[in-house]
Scaffold this active site. Sequence first.
Site, short mmCIF file in Angstrom:
data_model
loop_
_atom_site.label_atom_id
_atom_site.label_comp_id
_atom_site.label_asym_id
_atom_site.label_seq_id
_atom_site.Cartn_x
_atom_site.Cartn_y
_atom_site.Cartn_z
N GLU A 62 2.07 -11.60 5.57
CA GLU A 62 0.93 -10.91 6.72
C GLU A 62 1.63 -10.74 8.13
OE1 GLU A 62 -1.50 -9.04 5.44
OE2 GLU A 62 -2.21 -9.86 3.70
N HIS A 115 0.94 -1.23 -0.11
CA HIS A 115 0.16 0.23 0.03
C HIS A 115 1.02 1.35 0.03
CE1 HIS A 115 -3.11 -2.71 0.57
NE2 HIS A 115 -2.67 -3.26 1.38
N GLU A 117 -2.65 0.64 7.85
CA GLU A 117 -1.83 -0.97 7.35
C GLU A 117 -0.39 -0.04 6.61
OE1 GLU A 117 -1.46 -4.57 4.66
OE2 GLU A 117 -3.39 -3.47 4.76
N HIS A 142 2.93 -6.88 4.50
CA HIS A 142 1.40 -6.35 4.76
C HIS A 142 1.01 -6.63 6.16
CE1 HIS A 142 -0.07 -5.65 0.68
NE2 HIS A 142 1.37 -6.19 0.11
#
Length: 273
Positions: free
Chosen positions: A237, A104, A118, A171
């Site tokens: 993640e 992102h 995030e 992430h």
Amino acid sequence: MKMKYIYTLLLSLGIVLMLSLSASGANQSGLHIQIDGEPVDMPQAYISQDGVTMVPVRAVAEALGCDVAWDPITRTVVITSPEPEEPEEIVPQYSGLVVVDPGHGGEADGASYGGVNEKDLNLAIATQVTKLLEEAGVTVVMTRTDDSYVDLYERTDLANNLGADLFVSVHCNASLEHDDVTGIYTCAHSRDTDGWRLAELLHQTMLAATGASDFGMEERPNLAVLRTSLMPASLVECGFMSTQEELEQLVQPEYQAKLARGITDGVLAYLAQ
């Protein structure tokens, strides 16, 4: 430094003298002297009438690297042993080019919970990963180093054009249905690929570094950064922002450092294969 006096010199310094007699030798008395396996020229050494081997203290001490001083007031020979050398830490060096992708950025916040985005967590962790990898000798390029937007395909285009050896996308997770799930999750394009092996190693090392729960591994052939990477690629993640307990961990610098250590260890383990 520790001071040692003459009457305890031989014992406290741990001196080993290998002595032998022969008809002709290192000095006039035919006495051969070795210190730590090396012959030493010590003409003043001799064997007394009582059969006692006599060696000069100064010569022995200086051969061992000690400083010798004489205190005439107390009539004391003061011998100072050298400071032990600190062993040099050997840091293994790795080679390779790794692209680290903080997920992102810019207008793409990613998951957002409790006022935490995030994209910011991803960048904080990925930046630490980059530092650790560079310290290990790895060349690292990040797809972004600030809060800027980078298109998904631009990320892998960068890695492909550089001819990178590995691509790791960082992430944090979220669940819209459950607010109590936790754990480390890693994925790759498909099984039986080098990317899957990378994901396995990252999974193991991240769990070991953090002590987090295990949310498993998965094939994700539809993820753009995994589908379009020409090199082994994995997406990690680091935990669930949607679970308050884990979010509170994810924002802690100490826990981010553990995550970064785990990701770094997985990359290094892959490069060492």
